[in-house]
Design an enzyme around this catalytic site. Structure first.
Site, PDB file in Angstrom:
ATOM      1  N   TYR A   1     -52.637  25.182 -13.283  1.00 37.93           N
ATOM      2  CA  TYR A   1     -54.065  26.634 -13.650  1.00 37.93           C
ATOM      3  C   TYR A   1     -53.947  26.878 -14.297  1.00 37.93           C
ATOM      4  O   TYR A   1     -54.538  28.071 -15.557  1.00 37.93           O
ATOM      5  CB  TYR A   1     -54.495  27.391 -12.239  1.00 37.93           C
ATOM      6  CG  TYR A   1     -54.572  27.329 -11.440  1.00 37.93           C
ATOM      7  CD1 TYR A   1     -55.353  26.299 -10.464  1.00 37.93           C
ATOM      8  CD2 TYR A   1     -53.706  27.711 -10.329  1.00 37.93           C
ATOM      9  CE1 TYR A   1     -55.797  26.371  -9.672  1.00 37.93           C
ATOM     10  CE2 TYR A   1     -53.753  27.500  -9.140  1.00 37.93           C
ATOM     11  CZ  TYR A   1     -54.916  26.315  -8.461  1.00 37.93           C
ATOM     12  OH  TYR A   1     -54.433  26.200  -6.997  1.00 37.93           O
TER      13      TYR A   1
ATOM     14  N   CYS B   1     -38.244  16.638 -13.296  1.00 35.59           N
ATOM     15  CA  CYS B   1     -38.329  15.913 -14.379  1.00 35.59           C
ATOM     16  C   CYS B   1     -40.280  15.202 -15.049  1.00 35.59           C
ATOM     17  O   CYS B   1     -40.493  14.330 -14.599  1.00 35.59           O
ATOM     18  CB  CYS B   1     -37.651  14.268 -13.714  1.00 35.59           C
ATOM     19  SG  CYS B   1     -36.081  14.823 -13.739  1.00 35.59           S
ATOM     20  N   GLU B   2     -40.792  16.072 -14.700  1.00 38.16           N
ATOM     21  CA  GLU B   2     -42.029  16.549 -15.909  1.00 38.16           C
ATOM     22  C   GLU B   2     -42.639  17.499 -16.979  1.00 38.16           C
ATOM     23  O   GLU B   2     -41.480  18.768 -16.346  1.00 38.16           O
ATOM     24  CB  GLU B   2     -43.029  16.133 -14.533  1.00 38.16           C
ATOM     25  CG  GLU B   2     -43.088  15.854 -13.543  1.00 38.16           C
ATOM     26  CD  GLU B   2     -44.257  15.827 -12.850  1.00 38.16           C
ATOM     27  OE1 GLU B   2     -45.296  16.168 -13.471  1.00 38.16           O
ATOM     28  OE2 GLU B   2     -44.177  14.956 -11.571  1.00 38.16           O
TER      29      GLU B   2
ATOM     30  N   ARG C   1     -48.587  26.930  -9.737  1.00 41.14           N
ATOM     31  CA  ARG C   1     -49.912  27.754 -10.991  1.00 41.14           C
ATOM     32  C   ARG C   1     -49.647  27.549 -12.190  1.00 41.14           C
ATOM     33  O   ARG C   1     -50.569  27.252 -12.768  1.00 41.14           O
ATOM     34  CB  ARG C   1     -49.999  29.692 -10.589  1.00 41.14           C
ATOM     35  CG  ARG C   1     -49.818  29.707  -8.947  1.00 41.14           C
ATOM     36  CD  ARG C   1     -50.667  30.924  -8.696  1.00 41.14           C
ATOM     37  NE  ARG C   1     -52.017  31.759  -8.929  1.00 41.14           N
ATOM     38  CZ  ARG C   1     -51.912  31.615  -9.664  1.00 41.14           C
ATOM     39  NH1 ARG C   1     -51.767  32.291 -10.274  1.00 41.14           N
ATOM     40  NH2 ARG C   1     -53.797  31.981 -10.642  1.00 41.14           N
TER      41      ARG C   1
ATOM     42  N   GLY D   1     -61.605  36.359  -3.285  1.00 43.46           N
ATOM     43  CA  GLY D   1     -61.767  36.568  -4.519  1.00 43.46           C
ATOM     44  C   GLY D   1     -61.964  37.328  -5.793  1.00 43.46           C
ATOM     45  O   GLY D   1     -61.621  37.599  -6.963  1.00 43.46           O
TER      46      GLY D   1
ATOM     47  N   GLU E   1     -62.897  38.177   3.342  1.00 42.98           N
ATOM     48  CA  GLU E   1     -61.788  37.538   2.297  1.00 42.98           C
ATOM     49  C   GLU E   1     -60.518  37.661   1.600  1.00 42.98           C
ATOM     50  O   GLU E   1     -60.297  36.715   1.246  1.00 42.98           O
ATOM     51  CB  GLU E   1     -62.318  35.726   3.105  1.00 42.98           C
ATOM     52  CG  GLU E   1     -63.330  35.499   4.693  1.00 42.98           C
ATOM     53  CD  GLU E   1     -64.000  34.818   4.357  1.00 42.98           C
ATOM     54  OE1 GLU E   1     -64.601  33.975   4.896  1.00 42.98           O
ATOM     55  OE2 GLU E   1     -63.613  33.715   3.352  1.00 42.98           O
ATOM     56  N   PRO E   2     -59.994  38.824   1.533  1.00 42.88           N
ATOM     57  CA  PRO E   2     -59.688  38.859   0.435  1.00 42.88           C
ATOM     58  C   PRO E   2     -57.879  38.049   0.774  1.00 42.88           C
ATOM     59  O   PRO E   2     -57.231  38.232   1.882  1.00 42.88           O
ATOM     60  CB  PRO E   2     -59.549  40.263   0.415  1.00 42.88           C
ATOM     61  CG  PRO E   2     -59.491  40.570   1.745  1.00 42.88           C
ATOM     62  CD  PRO E   2     -59.913  40.233   2.299  1.00 42.88           C
ATOM     63  N   GLY E   3     -57.514  37.459  -0.734  1.00 46.35           N
ATOM     64  CA  GLY E   3     -56.346  37.032  -0.093  1.00 46.35           C
ATOM     65  C   GLY E   3     -55.390  37.566  -1.049  1.00 46.35           C
ATOM     66  O   GLY E   3     -54.501  38.276  -0.910  1.00 46.35           O
ATOM     67  N   ARG E   4     -55.567  36.567  -2.194  1.00 43.60           N
ATOM     68  CA  ARG E   4     -54.433  37.314  -3.720  1.00 43.60           C
ATOM     69  C   ARG E   4     -54.338  38.640  -3.571  1.00 43.60           C
ATOM     70  O   ARG E   4     -53.381  39.488  -4.269  1.00 43.60           O
ATOM     71  CB  ARG E   4     -55.274  36.511  -4.618  1.00 43.60           C
ATOM     72  CG  ARG E   4     -54.364  36.607  -6.109  1.00 43.60           C
ATOM     73  CD  ARG E   4     -55.660  36.513  -7.131  1.00 43.60           C
ATOM     74  NE  ARG E   4     -56.182  35.097  -7.195  1.00 43.60           N
ATOM     75  CZ  ARG E   4     -55.583  34.258  -7.533  1.00 43.60           C
ATOM     76  NH1 ARG E   4     -54.657  33.871  -8.180  1.00 43.60           N
ATOM     77  NH2 ARG E   4     -56.586  33.036  -6.817  1.00 43.60           N
TER      78      ARG E   4
HETATM   79  N1  LLP Z   1     -62.119  33.045   1.755  1.00 45.29           N
HETATM   80  C1  LLP Z   1     -62.207  31.153   1.358  1.00 45.29           C
HETATM   81  C2  LLP Z   1     -63.702  30.898   1.890  1.00 45.29           C
HETATM   82  C3  LLP Z   1     -61.928  30.229   0.190  1.00 45.29           C
HETATM   83  O1  LLP Z   1     -61.548  29.280  -0.022  1.00 45.29           O
HETATM   84  C4  LLP Z   1     -60.594  31.342  -0.529  1.00 45.29           C
HETATM   85  C5  LLP Z   1     -59.738  31.060  -1.828  1.00 45.29           C
HETATM   86  C6  LLP Z   1     -60.715  32.844   0.065  1.00 45.29           C
HETATM   87  C7  LLP Z   1     -61.201  32.979   0.953  1.00 45.29           C
HETATM   88  C8  LLP Z   1     -59.096  33.493  -0.908  1.00 45.29           C
HETATM   89  O2  LLP Z   1     -59.221  33.623  -2.368  1.00 45.29           O
HETATM   90  P1  LLP Z   1     -58.606  35.075  -2.821  1.00 45.29           P
HETATM   91  O3  LLP Z   1     -58.965  36.393  -2.459  1.00 45.29           O
HETATM   92  O4  LLP Z   1     -57.398  34.927  -2.391  1.00 45.29           O
HETATM   93  O5  LLP Z   1     -59.318  34.820  -4.443  1.00 45.29           O
HETATM   94  N2  LLP Z   1     -55.003  27.930  -5.231  1.00 45.29           N
HETATM   95  C9  LLP Z   1     -55.072  28.757  -6.593  1.00 45.29           C
HETATM   96  C10 LLP Z   1     -56.085  29.850  -5.856  1.00 45.29           C
HETATM   97  C11 LLP Z   1     -57.496  28.781  -4.772  1.00 45.29           C
HETATM   98  C12 LLP Z   1     -58.768  29.471  -3.826  1.00 45.29           C
HETATM   99  C13 LLP Z   1     -59.063  29.526  -2.690  1.00 45.29           C
HETATM  100  N3  LLP Z   1     -60.056  30.241  -1.614  1.00 45.29           N
HETATM  101  C14 LLP Z   1     -54.513  30.246  -7.718  1.00 45.29           C
HETATM  102  O6  LLP Z   1     -53.199  29.894  -7.371  1.00 45.29           O
HETATM  103  O7  LLP Z   1     -55.152  30.543  -7.795  1.00 45.29           O
END
Ligand code: LLP
Length: 418
Positions: free
Chosen positions: A322, A348-349, A318, A245, A279-282
């Site tokens: 969003y 086409c949207e 995105r 997050g 659990e970082p992603g973004r």
């Molecule tokens: N852990 C869990 C359980 C999650 O559901 C998520 C993201 C993460 C970790 C990673 O979160 P992050 O660090 O990336 O914020 N598609 C959307 C974001 C959806 C996030 C879903 N869960 C976007 O493009 O903004």
């Protein structure tokens, strides 16, 4: 000068945007557009920033595969020592293929199916982040059948609003995720009588693109209370997983770095000694890439100017999903007066719009643009809508660029059909 939405490994040299030592004009000429361009240095530095902030031995980070599951990206992340946070059998497969071991994997998601649970048990993953009592019972049953013991973290829904976009808020009682504490304690009591599962921790994930540490600190405080409540029913919580997050800057404005989140969250947990998972992603992937695209037409319609690109919402959804802001940077610097334009895709949207009334230098047909902050939830959410093959992806390292995903062909579009 740094480019909004990008790590500092993307720079302008002689007026042309570069990923590390490679010119984006050269990449476009060689690989065509649309093209996702990643910087290895960016990914590695962002990973290190996270693992320094949430440091071993107390903490461990699991990269969220859903934001970008490309094999080469996962490989880089794994080499730096992160684990993988997965949400499906497909992501388990991706993580395995990229060399993660079972000990490196945690598995969340509200709808785990029998075969996905069985595959994860066979691979001896570190933890299932369990989201409901029926799921807990299912895991117990399958584990007993396979003669395994599943390690469980109960996902607790703390009912804390992360104040982010409504589609990516997950930690309030109105969301489908996790169990409210009363139910979580019931799940805990059930675990005591189960032979196929053992409790190792609690999991919290309150949302994504969070830029204020406040909700995280409140979650950490709440987690402490939960540890005590579980203790009261005789259950030891060894791990606290705070999910992902951590937000990034899409527009160049400063955002709170992960080190501040870490300091505040870990400060809140100073009096207890649970392991801490995140659990970082973004935070790791988003600023590590851009989407390189070309202007197909410049269309003037009444007072409006539309720049129609060769990339659309099928490549980067995105903004439409969003209302997300992605900075748009011309690859070659264009001096002179700016104008307000609508930047759109070919789909086409009407929703297929990257930006409305964006102030950009005058751009002509054929010019290259970069949509920045495109390393997370872009390629992984791409589709073939309008029968558009998905873009190629390249990873730049120094002065070399490697294709890490080939451009799809028209044949690929019909490959699974009859
Ligand atoms: N852990 C869990 C359980 C999650 O559901 C998520 C993201 C993460 C970790 C990673 O979160 P992050 O660090 O990336 O914020 N598609 C959307 C974001 C959806 C996030 C879903 N869960 C976007 O493009 O903004």
């Amino acid at each position: 000068m740094s480019i909004p939405g990008l790590h500092k490994s993307f720079t302008r040299k002689n007026g042309v945007l570069h990923a590390e030592g490679v010119s984006l004009e050269k990449l476009a000429a060689k690989h065509d557009t649309p093209l996702f361009v990643y910087s290895r240095q960016a990914i590695e530095e962002r990973c290190r920033e996270v693992t320094t902030a949430f440091a071993a031995p107390r903490c461990r980070a699991f990269f969220s595969v859903k934001c970008n599951g490309n094999q080469s990206i996962l490989g880089l992340v794994r080499k730096i020592g992160l684990g993988a946070d997965i949400v499906s059998g497909g992501e388990l497969f991706r993580a395995k293929q990229a060399g993660f071991t079972g000990e490196d994997i945690v598995f969340a998601g509200v709808g785990k199916r029998d075969e996905e649970i069985a595959a994860a048990l066979r691979f001896r993953i570190k933890s299932f982040n369990v989201e409901s009592i029926p799921e807990l019972k299912k895991i117990d049953k399958i584990a007993r059948k396979l003669n395994r013991k599943a390690r469980i973290s109960i996902r607790v829904n703390p009912d804390i609003d992360a104040k982010t976009h409504k589609h990516i808020t997950t930690g309030t009682s109105a969301n489908k995720f996790g169990l409210l504490i009363k139910e979580a304690l019931k799940a805990g009591a059930l675990i005591k009588g189960m032979k196929g599962v053992e409790l190792n921790g609690l999991h919290f994930h309150i949302g994504s693109q969070i830029t204020d540490p406040g909700p995280f600190v409140r979650t950490a405080k709440y987690a402490r209370k939960c540890v005590a409540e579980f203790g009261r029913i005789g259950l030891e919580v060894r791990v606290l997983n705070f999910g992902g997050g951590f937000g990034v800057s899409y527009d160049g404005r400063q955002v709170t770095p992960v080190s501040i989140f870490a300091r505040q969250v870990l400060g809140e947990l100073a009096a207890i000694d649970q392991e801490v998972f995140i659990e970082p992603g973004r935070y790791i992937a988003a600023p590590s890439a851009l989407l390189l695209t070309r202007v197909v037409y410049r269309k003037e319609a009444g007072k409006r100017v539309f720049l129609i690109l060769d990339s659309g919402m099928n490549d980067l959804i995105r903004p439409v999903l969003y209302q997300a802001y992605h900075h748009i940077e011309p690859v070659r610097k264009r001096p002179g007066r700016k104008e307000k334009v609508d930047v759109v895709g070919p789909i086409c949207e009407t929703g297929d719009t990257f930006a409305r009334e964006r102030l950009l230098p005058r751009l002509e047909e054929g010019e290259l643009l970069a949509l920045t902050c495109a390393g997370a939830y872009c390629a992984s959410m791409a589709s073939n809508y309008n029968a558009r093959p998905r873009p190629a992806e390249v990873l730049v390292s120094g002065t070399s660029a490697k294709v890490i995903r080939k451009r799809e062909s028209y044949k690929d579009l019909v490959r699974l059909e009859s």
